[in-house]
Enzyme design. Structure first.
Site, mmCIF file in Angstrom:
data_model
loop_
_atom_site.group_PDB
_atom_site.id
_atom_site.type_symbol
_atom_site.label_atom_id
_atom_site.label_comp_id
_atom_site.label_asym_id
_atom_site.label_seq_id
_atom_site.Cartn_x
_atom_site.Cartn_y
_atom_site.Cartn_z
ATOM 1 N N LYS A 340 7.398 -11.115 2.192
ATOM 2 C CA LYS A 340 7.847 -10.573 0.824
ATOM 3 C C LYS A 340 9.297 -11.284 0.591
ATOM 4 C CE LYS A 340 5.243 -6.407 0.383
ATOM 5 N NZ LYS A 340 5.336 -4.869 0.485
ATOM 6 N N ARG A 374 1.245 -4.145 8.084
ATOM 7 C CA ARG A 374 0.238 -4.883 7.154
ATOM 8 C C ARG A 374 0.832 -6.411 6.987
ATOM 9 N NH1 ARG A 374 -0.053 -5.837 1.611
ATOM 10 N NH2 ARG A 374 -1.943 -5.795 0.591
#
Length: 400
Positions: A340, A374
């Site tokens: 991210k 995740r």
């Protein structure tokens, strides 16, 4: 023998009992002293001056401390936060007294009791995912990301074909994935929302293949109740809602109807907060209440702090630093940081060079108690998780 002085880190009552017993204290002494060895700091928000004054007086009377806003004693403020500081023993005395007080303090005592219990550590338990089982709390579970979107920031378009998606899912399971998370709509910054039918067109063919051949639970990453419903009918096991029931109020009813575990992610428009962690926890409590009201069992709820959603870089870093504060909810925590912008902006790296940054966030998350990570890079992050578990999940296997 040389005299030595050192510190001992004690996080909960069980550790206190073990350390006191190791000194050689008798069993009765261990039970009496353990609550005195664990110190807690709790923040209570939105109290009236009357409530705050009683809380402060009772905590001080037991040798603890309570910080309130200036002007509370004279009732010059309408509401105040209170920071309570004390040992478990002092909190036990406080709660006993609050239960005998008016002004809504018995209900507050019960909420403080619940939070203190949650801080003792989450239990190991078996989560029924519509016939497939996950053991939560024994080790960190790894959720492999499978995007069937043309525009996801990391792997958009790579797995749109159902056969390629199945092959990738199989590889992730072979690499150690405990869950496959299937998503048909990108949530990258600036993404274009898609209608229900388009999301179903992307997800359904892949899900039908996965459900028959993948042995681990499959979660459907969606904010639309109709997509979740159709996914449940096609064989999905878990609902992963990136808007925590706020985008579609029917989502909770779908989770309840199919008795599916429900992941609630923190999200908001904009990045304004009064109190970052306090606001997030309030958000979760509201969504949890919505889920329970619809019939979702609390034991089926998992929370996700939503790294990268509704937060600046500094706010994302702060949430990572303060992940332990989510323990007050007593629910399993899923952490999604893989590749991210948190990593991109910190290290100034493109998407294909963020494995090490992801590994750092995964390790820190596990050290802070998260239950599921995740990730895109399953093989590498499974190794990170196993190594980190070996260091921070001491005794979990013995307790199972």
């Amino acid at each position: 023998m040389t005299v030595q002085v050192r510190n001992v880190e004690i996080k909960n009552r069980a550790q206190a009992l073990a350390e006191i017993a190791a000194v050689g204290a008798d069993r009765a002494g261990c039970r009496l002293m353990a609550p005195k060895a664990v110190h807690r700091v709790l923040k209570v928000s939105g109290l009236t001056p009357i409530q705050a004054n009683i809380l402060k007086q009772e905590m001080l009377a037991r040798g603890g401390e309570a910080a309130v806003a200036r002007g509370v004693v004279e009732h010059r403020v309408n509401r105040t936060d209170v920071l309570l500081m004390g040992t478990l023993k002092q909190f036990e005395g406080l709660l006993a007294k609050l239960k005998m007080q008016p002004f809504g303090l018995p209900a507050l005592a019960e909420e403080i009791r619940r939070v203190l219990q949650n801080l003792e550590g989450r239990r190991v338990f078996r989560l029924d995912c519509r016939g497939r089982e996950l053991v939560l709390g024994e080790r960190t579970l790894v959720m492999g990301i499978l995007n069937v979107t043309p525009d996801s920031f990391s792997d958009g378009g790579r797995f749109n074909d159902p056969s390629r998606a199945l092959e990738h899912a199989r590889q992730m399971v072979e690499d150690g994935a405990d869950i496959i998370d299937l998503g048909g709509e990108s949530t990258r910054p600036g993404y274009t929302p898609i209608p229900v039918e388009e999301e179903l067109r992307r997800v359904t063919p892949v899900l039908e293949k996965l459900a028959g051949e993948i042995p681990v639970p499959i979660s459907v990453d969606t904010t639309k109740a109709e997509v979740a419903r159709r996914a449940m009918e096609a064989g999905a096991h878990i609902i992963n809602d990136q808007w925590a029931l706020r985008a579609d109020p029917e989502m909770a009813a779908v989770a309840a109807r199919y008795d599916a575990p429900l992941i609630l992610m923190h999200n908001q428009q904009g990045t304004e907060y009064r109190d970052l962690m306090g606001d997030m926890i309030r958000f979760f409590r509201e969504s949890i209440a919505m889920a329970e009201e619809a019939g979702v069992c609390r034991d089926k709820i998992i929370i996700d702090p939503g790294i990268g959603f509704g937060k600046t870089l500094e706010q994302n870093l702060e949430v990572m630093f303060r992940l332990r504060e989510l323990d007050c909810l007593g629910l399993p925590v899923l952490l999604g940081t893989s590749r991210k912008s948190l990593i991109a902006k910190t290290l100034n790296l493109p998407v294909d060079q963020r494995v090490e940054g992801t590994a750092a966030t995964v390790a820190i998350g596990i050290a802070a108690g998260v239950d599921i990570v995740r990730v895109h890079d399953v093989k590498e992050m499974v190794r990170v998780a196993r190594m980190t578990d070996a260091m921070v999940r001491r005794g979990k296997r013995d307790n199972y």
